[in-house]
Scaffold this motif. Structure first.
Motif, PDB file in Angstrom:
ATOM      1  N   LEU A 370     -13.955   9.710  -5.909  1.00 47.15           N
ATOM      2  CA  LEU A 370     -13.118   8.735  -5.545  1.00 47.15           C
ATOM      3  C   LEU A 370     -12.468   8.925  -4.185  1.00 47.15           C
ATOM      4  CD1 LEU A 370     -12.046   5.927  -6.285  1.00 47.15           C
ATOM      5  CD2 LEU A 370     -10.181   6.919  -7.228  1.00 47.15           C
ATOM      6  N   VAL A 371     -12.698   8.152  -3.168  1.00 49.07           N
ATOM      7  CA  VAL A 371     -12.187   8.075  -1.957  1.00 49.07           C
ATOM      8  C   VAL A 371     -11.190   6.947  -1.741  1.00 49.07           C
ATOM      9  CG1 VAL A 371     -12.407   8.286   0.732  1.00 49.07           C
ATOM     10  CG2 VAL A 371     -14.099   9.152  -0.829  1.00 49.07           C
ATOM     11  N   VAL A 372      -9.975   7.313  -1.197  1.00 46.57           N
ATOM     12  CA  VAL A 372      -8.966   6.374  -0.969  1.00 46.57           C
ATOM     13  C   VAL A 372      -8.558   6.555   0.242  1.00 46.57           C
ATOM     14  CG1 VAL A 372      -6.650   5.512  -1.974  1.00 46.57           C
ATOM     15  CG2 VAL A 372      -8.238   6.849  -3.594  1.00 46.57           C
ATOM     16  N   TRP A 373      -8.423   5.251   1.061  1.00 44.21           N
ATOM     17  CA  TRP A 373      -7.840   5.358   2.319  1.00 44.21           C
ATOM     18  C   TRP A 373      -6.765   4.212   2.643  1.00 44.21           C
ATOM     19  CZ3 TRP A 373      -6.654   2.593   6.909  1.00 44.21           C
ATOM     20  CH2 TRP A 373      -6.973   3.081   8.067  1.00 44.21           C
ATOM     21  N   GLY A 374      -5.656   4.768   3.043  1.00 46.08           N
ATOM     22  CA  GLY A 374      -4.647   3.712   3.375  1.00 46.08           C
ATOM     23  C   GLY A 374      -3.188   4.440   3.766  1.00 46.08           C
ATOM     24  N   GLY A 375      -2.191   3.660   3.805  1.00 52.32           N
ATOM     25  CA  GLY A 375      -0.733   4.010   4.219  1.00 52.32           C
ATOM     26  C   GLY A 375       0.436   3.637   3.311  1.00 52.32           C
ATOM     27  N   GLU A 376       1.442   3.904   3.573  1.00 49.81           N
ATOM     28  CA  GLU A 376       2.614   3.634   2.636  1.00 49.81           C
ATOM     29  C   GLU A 376       3.105   1.939   2.675  1.00 49.81           C
ATOM     30  OE1 GLU A 376       4.501   5.414   6.319  1.00 49.81           O
ATOM     31  OE2 GLU A 376       2.838   5.096   5.453  1.00 49.81           O
ATOM     32  N   PHE A 377       2.884   1.409   3.653  1.00 46.50           N
ATOM     33  CA  PHE A 377       2.984  -0.081   3.466  1.00 46.50           C
ATOM     34  C   PHE A 377       2.370  -0.851   4.709  1.00 46.50           C
ATOM     35  CE2 PHE A 377       7.309   1.608   4.971  1.00 46.50           C
ATOM     36  CZ  PHE A 377       7.061   1.584   6.621  1.00 46.50           C
ATOM     37  N   GLY A 378       2.447  -2.093   4.977  1.00 50.43           N
ATOM     38  CA  GLY A 378       1.744  -3.027   6.175  1.00 50.43           C
ATOM     39  C   GLY A 378       2.609  -3.019   7.323  1.00 50.43           C
ATOM     40  N   ARG A 379       2.234  -4.068   8.168  1.00 53.43           N
ATOM     41  CA  ARG A 379       2.801  -4.422   9.339  1.00 53.43           C
ATOM     42  C   ARG A 379       3.148  -5.959   9.270  1.00 53.43           C
ATOM     43  NH1 ARG A 379       5.322  -0.321  12.239  1.00 53.43           N
ATOM     44  NH2 ARG A 379       4.544   1.439  11.462  1.00 53.43           N
ATOM     45  N   THR A 380       4.090  -6.519   9.791  1.00 50.38           N
ATOM     46  CA  THR A 380       4.484  -7.716   9.904  1.00 50.38           C
ATOM     47  C   THR A 380       3.537  -8.816  10.763  1.00 50.38           C
ATOM     48  OG1 THR A 380       5.999  -7.476  11.860  1.00 50.38           O
ATOM     49  CG2 THR A 380       7.103  -7.544   9.881  1.00 50.38           C
ATOM     50  N   ALA A 381       3.379  -9.965  10.578  1.00 54.10           N
ATOM     51  CA  ALA A 381       2.500 -10.811  11.068  1.00 54.10           C
ATOM     52  C   ALA A 381       3.288 -11.518  12.245  1.00 54.10           C
ATOM     53  CB  ALA A 381       2.403 -12.138  10.045  1.00 54.10           C
ATOM     54  N   TYR A 382       4.340 -11.153  12.483  1.00 53.58           N
ATOM     55  CA  TYR A 382       5.208 -11.374  13.629  1.00 53.58           C
ATOM     56  C   TYR A 382       5.323 -10.299  14.531  1.00 53.58           C
ATOM     57  CZ  TYR A 382       9.034  -9.778  11.192  1.00 53.58           C
ATOM     58  OH  TYR A 382      10.056  -8.961  10.135  1.00 53.58           O
ATOM     59  N   CYS A 383       5.784 -10.551  15.841  1.00 59.21           N
ATOM     60  CA  CYS A 383       6.005  -9.279  16.903  1.00 59.21           C
ATOM     61  C   CYS A 383       7.188  -8.873  16.727  1.00 59.21           C
ATOM     62  CB  CYS A 383       5.735  -9.901  18.130  1.00 59.21           C
ATOM     63  SG  CYS A 383       5.716  -8.858  19.519  1.00 59.21           S
TER      64      CYS A 383
END
Length: 475
Positions: A370-383
């Motif tokens: 099982l391979v898992v790829w990702g980080g701890e949270f995401g990024r905003t849609a705004y700047c």
């Protein structure tokens, strides 16, 4: 004040019990790799995966610039994110003082790939080639909004330090299939981004209150993979063996007077270190790899300590039946100059990530890895900060982000979960960190509800009091 003597007597009797039990278990573990009663108890069904390779992208990759295509952001570029969408979301200290939240599309063009039609950006062309081999989950979410608590939650199931890591739980519950290598190995690489390189602490692969031998063994990126692996000048294998035996005798004498499971853990670690003196040098020696391997993973795979080299090493560890292989790649914290720094980061990881999946598949190993790829949270849609056509940054966003999984009984070529048209909130099939971890354990044949450890009067587990298996993504 209560008399401490009865408490001390109770403590010693309990330590004697656990120490003697630990001695028996330790001896059995050294004598055989047969499944223990604990391992038999936590298994709920036949495992679809024998091992996990976790490609953890520290710092939070921007899903808007990689995997979660939102054309509305282009149509409404620079417009204010509607207050009804933001809905009073907690903000970090970096954007709490902003008075505007301009919608920000990705600078990188998106296209659909494979029969699955998955949308990926131009900055990950190699991952685009494996679109039909992976499952994209677009609806991950978490409560943590800052890096340290978010990474701690991702890896240990809680924002507070002091709990065992995912790899330690797996090692504790399932044990090792290779007596000459650790059940849980950690590899760390540094990104090429010029932005923030978030620190990584040992707690992320620590065993906390689980037996000490369950913690991750961190391999170094240069020189000997582990410090003091080689014998000093003049020390032979025979004399080393005699020293290990003598130290074990002294430890067992100590265990008789003050029984402590940690003493047995120390004996086991000495034994493992001795065996690794033979197994580790061969493991990290890539000279037996054909040129086609480096063409697949990229030239950086020749350079110890790079993400590409660690991916290749992860495949070699998987071939040797190491149970849990954790890669951390730092440098995804792009609050400013995201297009520049994201491009650098993706050059670090894109080819090697895809190569690992392809390599495992070609070798017939993807079905049970099982391979898992990702980080701890995401990024905003705004700047965050000033928005221009060619430069922008994004703040932390815990409400939704994307990871992908491949192999190990996960359905390939699907996109699971959905965010709103702004890419700001989950609107379909939310998946919490606890759900992700429950699913990983499930694929290893373990019921997350049964894998518990009693500590300070409470039964602890990786998923705390939550979590459910995401069955829709499984074969």
């Amino acid at each position: 004040m209560q008399n401490p003597q009865p408490q001390l007597a109770n403590l010693l009797s309990r330590r004697m019990f656990f120490g003697q039990a630990g001695s028996a278990l330790g001896a059995a573990a050294l004598a055989s790799l047969a499944e223990s009663p604990l391992q038999a108890a936590v298994r709920q069904s036949a495992a679809k995966a024998k091992r996990v390779i976790y490609l953890c992208q520290s710092g939070a990759p921007s899903q808007h610039d990689l995997f979660d295509y939102k054309p509305l952001l282009t149509q409404r570029q620079g417009e204010e994110l509607p207050a009804s969408i933001r809905d009073g979301q907690r903000l970090t200290g970096m954007t709490a003082d902003q008075t505007t939240f301009p919608l920000t599309p990705s600078k990188f063009p998106f296209a659909q790939y494979g029969e699955s039609g998955a949308w990926l950006s131009s900055v990950v062309p190699h991952m685009a080639k494996i679109a039909d081999d992976v499952c994209f989950i677009h609806s991950l979410h978490t409560e943590a909004i800052n890096h340290d608590p978010a990474m701690t939650l991702l890896q240990t199931g809680t924002q507070q330090p002091g709990r065992p890591s995912l790899g330690s739980w797996v090692s504790y519950g399932l044990g090792s299939e290779n007596a000459d290598l650790p059940a849980f190995v950690v590899l760390i690489s540094r990104g090429s981004s010029l932005g923030n390189q978030q620190p990584l602490a040992d707690k992320l692969w620590g065993s906390a209150f689980l037996p000490a031998e369950q913690q991750g063994v961190k391999f170094r990126g240069a020189g000997d993979p582990i410090l003091y692996l080689g014998d000093p000048a003049g020390v032979t294998r025979k004399s080393r063996r005699q020293m290990i035996d003598a130290v074990a005798q002294l430890n067992r004498l100590e265990a008789k007077s003050i029984p402590d499971p940690e003493i047995e853990a120390r004996i086991a670690q000495y034994e493992l270190a001795y065996r690794m003196q033979s197994s580790a040098p061969e493991l990290v020696d890539f000279r037996d790899e054909p040129e086609s391997t480096f063409a697949m993973y990229g030239e950086e795979a020749r350079e110890p300590g790079t993400f590409a080299a660690n991916c290749l090493l992860a495949r070699r560890l998987a071939e040797r039946d190491v149970r849990f292989i954790q890669l951390y790649h730092r440098g995804w914290d792009q609050h400013l100059h995201l297009p520049r720094d994201l491009s650098r980061q993706c050059r670090d990881v894109d080819q090697a990530s895809a190569a690992l999946v392809t390599d495992l598949k070609n070798r017939g190993m993807l079905d049970d890895t099982l391979v898992v790829w990702g980080g701890e949270f995401g990024r905003t849609a705004y700047c965050q900060g000033e928005l221009t056509a060619d430069d922008y940054g994004r703040d932390h966003h815990p409400r939704c982000f994307t990871i992908w999984m491949a192999g190990g009984g996960v359905r390939p070529g699907i996109q699971y979960g959905r965010t709103d048209e702004f890419g700001y909130n989950v609107v379909e099939n939310p998946v919490h960190i606890h759900d992700l971890n429950a699913t990983i354990l499930h694929q290893l044949g373990v019921n997350h509800l049964d894998l518990t450890y009693r500590y300070q009067g409470r039964d602890f587990r990786l998923t705390d009091i939550a979590g459910g298996v995401v069955k829709d993504i499984l074969r």
